[in-house]
Write an enzyme that holds these catalytic residues in place. Structure first.
Site, mmCIF file in Angstrom:
data_model
loop_
_atom_site.group_PDB
_atom_site.id
_atom_site.type_symbol
_atom_site.label_atom_id
_atom_site.label_comp_id
_atom_site.label_asym_id
_atom_site.label_seq_id
_atom_site.Cartn_x
_atom_site.Cartn_y
_atom_site.Cartn_z
ATOM 1 N N ASP A 13 0.806 -1.227 0.000
ATOM 2 C CA ASP A 13 0.000 0.000 0.000
ATOM 3 C C ASP A 13 0.836 1.273 0.000
ATOM 4 O O ASP A 13 0.450 2.287 0.586
ATOM 5 C CB ASP A 13 -0.973 0.004 1.203
ATOM 6 N N LYS A 16 1.664 2.183 -5.050
ATOM 7 C CA LYS A 16 2.178 1.615 -6.302
ATOM 8 C C LYS A 16 1.242 1.900 -7.472
ATOM 9 O O LYS A 16 1.686 2.249 -8.561
ATOM 10 C CB LYS A 16 2.380 0.085 -6.147
ATOM 11 N N GLY A 40 -4.488 -4.352 -3.828
ATOM 12 C CA GLY A 40 -5.492 -3.333 -4.118
ATOM 13 C C GLY A 40 -4.719 -2.081 -4.489
ATOM 14 O O GLY A 40 -4.127 -1.448 -3.626
ATOM 15 N N HIS A 41 -4.668 -1.771 -5.776
ATOM 16 C CA HIS A 41 -3.867 -0.642 -6.252
ATOM 17 C C HIS A 41 -4.800 0.479 -6.706
ATOM 18 O O HIS A 41 -5.569 0.316 -7.646
ATOM 19 C CB HIS A 41 -2.961 -1.093 -7.405
ATOM 20 N N THR A 42 -4.719 1.605 -6.017
ATOM 21 C CA THR A 42 -5.646 2.710 -6.281
ATOM 22 C C THR A 42 -5.064 3.699 -7.283
ATOM 23 O O THR A 42 -3.917 4.127 -7.137
ATOM 24 C CB THR A 42 -5.942 3.469 -4.966
ATOM 25 N N GLN A 225 2.045 -6.014 -3.135
ATOM 26 C CA GLN A 225 2.485 -6.137 -1.748
ATOM 27 C C GLN A 225 3.789 -5.342 -1.549
ATOM 28 O O GLN A 225 4.003 -4.381 -2.276
ATOM 29 C CB GLN A 225 2.659 -7.607 -1.340
ATOM 30 N N SER A 414 5.417 12.195 -4.024
ATOM 31 C CA SER A 414 3.991 12.224 -4.326
ATOM 32 C C SER A 414 3.313 12.993 -3.200
ATOM 33 O O SER A 414 3.551 12.742 -2.022
ATOM 34 C CB SER A 414 3.477 10.786 -4.413
HETATM 35 P P1 GDP Z 1 -0.831 0.327 -3.479
HETATM 36 O O1 GDP Z 1 -1.390 -0.963 -3.017
HETATM 37 O O2 GDP Z 1 0.635 0.442 -3.239
HETATM 38 O O3 GDP Z 1 -1.200 0.659 -4.896
HETATM 39 O O4 GDP Z 1 -1.497 1.458 -2.575
HETATM 40 P P2 GDP Z 1 -3.065 1.568 -2.170
HETATM 41 O O5 GDP Z 1 -3.810 2.047 -3.352
HETATM 42 O O6 GDP Z 1 -3.526 0.327 -1.515
HETATM 43 O O7 GDP Z 1 -2.986 2.653 -1.034
HETATM 44 C C1 GDP Z 1 -2.447 3.911 -1.262
HETATM 45 C C2 GDP Z 1 -3.503 4.962 -0.869
HETATM 46 O O8 GDP Z 1 -2.905 6.228 -0.817
HETATM 47 C C3 GDP Z 1 -4.618 5.083 -1.887
HETATM 48 O O9 GDP Z 1 -5.786 5.455 -1.227
HETATM 49 C C4 GDP Z 1 -4.118 6.203 -2.800
HETATM 50 O O10 GDP Z 1 -5.175 6.875 -3.457
HETATM 51 C C5 GDP Z 1 -3.456 7.085 -1.807
HETATM 52 N N1 GDP Z 1 -2.293 7.850 -2.291
HETATM 53 C C6 GDP Z 1 -1.334 7.511 -3.184
HETATM 54 N N2 GDP Z 1 -0.378 8.457 -3.233
HETATM 55 C C7 GDP Z 1 -0.755 9.420 -2.363
HETATM 56 C C8 GDP Z 1 -0.170 10.650 -1.935
HETATM 57 O O11 GDP Z 1 0.915 11.061 -2.353
HETATM 58 N N3 GDP Z 1 -0.872 11.362 -0.995
HETATM 59 C C9 GDP Z 1 -2.043 10.947 -0.468
HETATM 60 N N4 GDP Z 1 -2.634 11.708 0.431
HETATM 61 N N5 GDP Z 1 -2.611 9.780 -0.824
HETATM 62 C C10 GDP Z 1 -1.959 9.035 -1.754
HETATM 63 P P1 IMO Z 2 -0.900 -4.225 -2.192
HETATM 64 O O1 IMO Z 2 -0.414 -4.773 -3.515
HETATM 65 C C1 IMO Z 2 -1.014 -4.680 2.123
HETATM 66 C C2 IMO Z 2 -1.030 -8.765 3.669
HETATM 67 C C3 IMO Z 2 -2.275 -9.267 4.384
HETATM 68 C C4 IMO Z 2 -1.666 -10.249 5.349
HETATM 69 C C5 IMO Z 2 -0.520 -10.852 4.538
HETATM 70 C C6 IMO Z 2 -0.865 -12.174 3.869
HETATM 71 O O2 IMO Z 2 -2.189 -3.518 -2.278
HETATM 72 O O3 IMO Z 2 0.184 -3.456 -1.534
HETATM 73 P P2 IMO Z 2 -2.376 -12.859 1.819
HETATM 74 O O4 IMO Z 2 -3.821 -12.625 1.541
HETATM 75 O O5 IMO Z 2 -1.453 -12.284 0.790
HETATM 76 O O6 IMO Z 2 -2.066 -14.300 2.102
HETATM 77 O O7 IMO Z 2 -2.103 -12.078 3.199
HETATM 78 O O8 IMO Z 2 -0.190 -9.904 3.543
HETATM 79 N N1 IMO Z 2 -1.263 -8.240 2.312
HETATM 80 C C7 IMO Z 2 -1.210 -6.950 1.995
HETATM 81 N N2 IMO Z 2 -1.036 -5.859 2.766
HETATM 82 N N3 IMO Z 2 -1.134 -4.542 0.792
HETATM 83 C C8 IMO Z 2 -1.272 -5.616 0.000
HETATM 84 O O9 IMO Z 2 -1.237 -5.554 -1.342
HETATM 85 C C9 IMO Z 2 -1.366 -6.892 0.596
HETATM 86 N N4 IMO Z 2 -1.544 -8.147 0.130
HETATM 87 C C10 IMO Z 2 -1.467 -8.959 1.192
HETATM 88 O O10 IMO Z 2 -2.937 -8.206 5.038
HETATM 89 O O11 IMO Z 2 -1.072 -9.555 6.434
HETATM 90 MG MG MG Z 3 -2.920 -1.669 -1.781
#
Ligand code: GDP
Ligand code: IMO
Ligand code: MG
Length: 435
Positions: A13, A16, A40-42, A225, A414
């Site tokens: 998170d 990415k 979960g990539h936002t 991850q 960012s």
């Molecule tokens: P990922 O799994 O690495 O793609 O990240 P996620 O999407 O799970 O979580 C990142 C969160 O931070 C999302 O809600 C994005 O919209 C948000 N985000 C990404 N970059 C920034 C930033 O520079 N500032 C803020 N405030 N939010 C960000």
């Molecule tokens: P992104 O790509 C954050 C965590 C789970 C748990 C552990 C194992 O969005 O960064 P799993 O379902 O993979 O067997 O769970 O890994 N986990 C993540 N935490 N971001 C993720 O993906 C994750 N994918 C798995 O919460 O601790």
């Molecule tokens: Mg994520």
């Protein structure tokens, strides 16, 4: 031509999705090589939010090829749901801009049930998985009892292999987990039907990606991850079941390690973690809550509140070194806008001994005492800033201090969730292209 690995350098998170979407503008092919719909990539484009789980974050750009490599654990239901969700929003998705490896492993209903049931057995030792069937699917891959996408397309082989798998899994579901067995005929009908929906996307993606690279195309590898969730190098057993960093690319995409030109890590200006497991710089107090609210730190896949804490220099140095990073991108810097003091973990104390480097697998991270250092906050909204020199002096001071502690150049910042809320730094071009 160039090939760039962009991976999460913390516990996932890191942003990415947002960063890959931005970098995809300059790429031709965007490749996922591990994980599955646990990710979960936002991506936010002019206020419209897209959350991608299996499909690479380049899909919103017309004319790019997005690849789901052989190293993924693919839930066909999630795949189709995601394709249809994007189409419903006007995004073109077909077999020309989305490719699925015939060698990717398939997540079946029984994998998801076993994932949840195993967590119940683990009790207090549970991992806090996403419940997406990831661990059980990769376990079957290693045990050589899994089915791959190609198997769904061959009725005879599908029946033979699913019958053998289900015989064992049904015994496990019934006799160990006390659950209802699954009907072979029902499962076969469901998954062979899903296979037909997948068919137009399926191919030998390793050969396709290598060919694109040889023809001078720019290839971007999208990690899921984070490095600290890597099955080999993360905080085992509180990890996911794949190699999450640049270490996973050769195996998970069929792209030779020696062809990888650049490696870039992504990390937040603080840390978060979802699920169980050690998190040395976690803040259990008011600051942790404040980070969660300011950063809207709730899981993009499960909606769980993320555990929040401060940037960890030891963890970062470790994950960047492990993956051979040329540079890194600091995200969510704006989330710290309202803090009087910003903390950074700079050392661990274990058994009376100070560590300035990651203590490795021989130390239980749950036992470390963290030494924090502080920086003065800038108390200014930086979300509209687009040039490094326009940032407040205190923000630049914080960025340069952390960069020095980590010892690897920060090539981009960012400052908000939207696609365009980025600040490039010197060295960005060097970190992304080798020619
Ligand atoms: P990922 O799994 O690495 O793609 O990240 P996620 O999407 O799970 O979580 C990142 C969160 O931070 C999302 O809600 C994005 O919209 C948000 N985000 C990404 N970059 C920034 C930033 O520079 N500032 C803020 N405030 N939010 C960000
Ligand atoms: P992104 O790509 C954050 C965590 C789970 C748990 C552990 C194992 O969005 O960064 P799993 O379902 O993979 O067997 O769970 O890994 N986990 C993540 N935490 N971001 C993720 O993906 C994750 N994918 C798995 O919460 O601790
Ligand atoms: Mg994520």
């Amino acid at each position: 031509m160039s090939s760039v690995s962009v991976f999460g350098a913390q516990w996932g998170d890191e942003g990415k999705g947002k960063i890959i979407d931005g970098l995809a503008r300059g790429a031709d092919v965007i490749v996922r090589y591990q994980g599955g719909a646990n990710a979960g990539h936002t991506v936010i484009v002019s206020g419209a939010k897209y959350v991608l789980h299996l499909i690479p974050s380049g899909i919103l750009h017309p004319g790019k090829v997005n690849v789901i490599g052989n190293g993924l654990a693919v839930d066909p239901l999630k795949f189709i749901e995601e394709v249809e969700g994007l189409r419903a929003r006007g995004v073109k998705v077909d077999g020309t801009n989305l490719r699925l490896s015939s060698a990717a492993h398939v997540i079946f209903e029984h994998h998801k049930r076993i994932d949840l049931a195993s967590e119940r057995w683990r009790g207090v030792g549970r991992i806090g998985t996403t419940g997406r069937g990831i661990g059980p699917c990769y376990a079957d891959k290693a045990a050589r009892t899994g089915l791959r996408v190609a198997d769904l397309l061959e009725p005879e082989r599908c029946r033979r292999r699913l019958a053998a798998a289900l015989a064992e899994k049904n015994a496990l579901l019934e006799q160990v987990h006390g659950e209802q067995p699954l009907s072979l005929e029902e499962q076969l009908a469901r998954y062979m039907h899903l296979g037909e929906v997948l068919r137009p996307f399926v191919g030998d993606t390793g050969a396709e990606v290598r060919d694109a690279y040889r023809r001078g195309k720019h290839v971007l590898f999208e990690g899921a991850q984070g490095a600290l969730l890597d099955i080999d190098h993360g905080s085992y057993p509180y990890v996911t079941s794949s190699n999450t960093g640049s270490d996973g690319i050769a195996a998970g995409a069929g792209f030779p390690s020696r062809w990888l030109d650049r490696v870039v890590g992504i990390a937040k200006a603080y840390c978060t973690r979802v699920g169980e497991g050690p998190f040395p710089s976690e803040d259990h107090g008011a600051d942790g809550v404040k980070i969660r609210e300011a950063g809207n730190e709730y899981g993009a896949t499960t909606g769980r509140p993320r555990r929040c804490g401060w940037f960890d220099v030891l963890a970062m140095r470790y994950s960047l070194e492990l993956n051979g990073a040329d540079g890194w991108i600091m995200t969510n810097l704006d989330v710290l806008d309202s803090f009087d003091e910003i903390k950074v973990a700079t050392a661990y104390e274990v058994g009376g001994q100070m560590h300035r480097e990651w203590p490795g697998a021989h130390v239980d991270l749950a036992d470390v005492k963290v030494h924090m250092e502080g920086a003065r906050g800038w108390k200014t909204d930086i979300t509209a800033v687009r040039r490094y020199e326009d940032l407040p002096a205190l923000t630049r001071k914080y960025v340069e201090w952390v960069e020095k502690l980590v010892g690897v150049p920060i090539v981009m910042l960012s400052v908000g969730p939207d696609r365009d809320q980025v600040i490039p730094r010197d060295g960005l071009k060097r970190a992304l292209a080798h020619a």
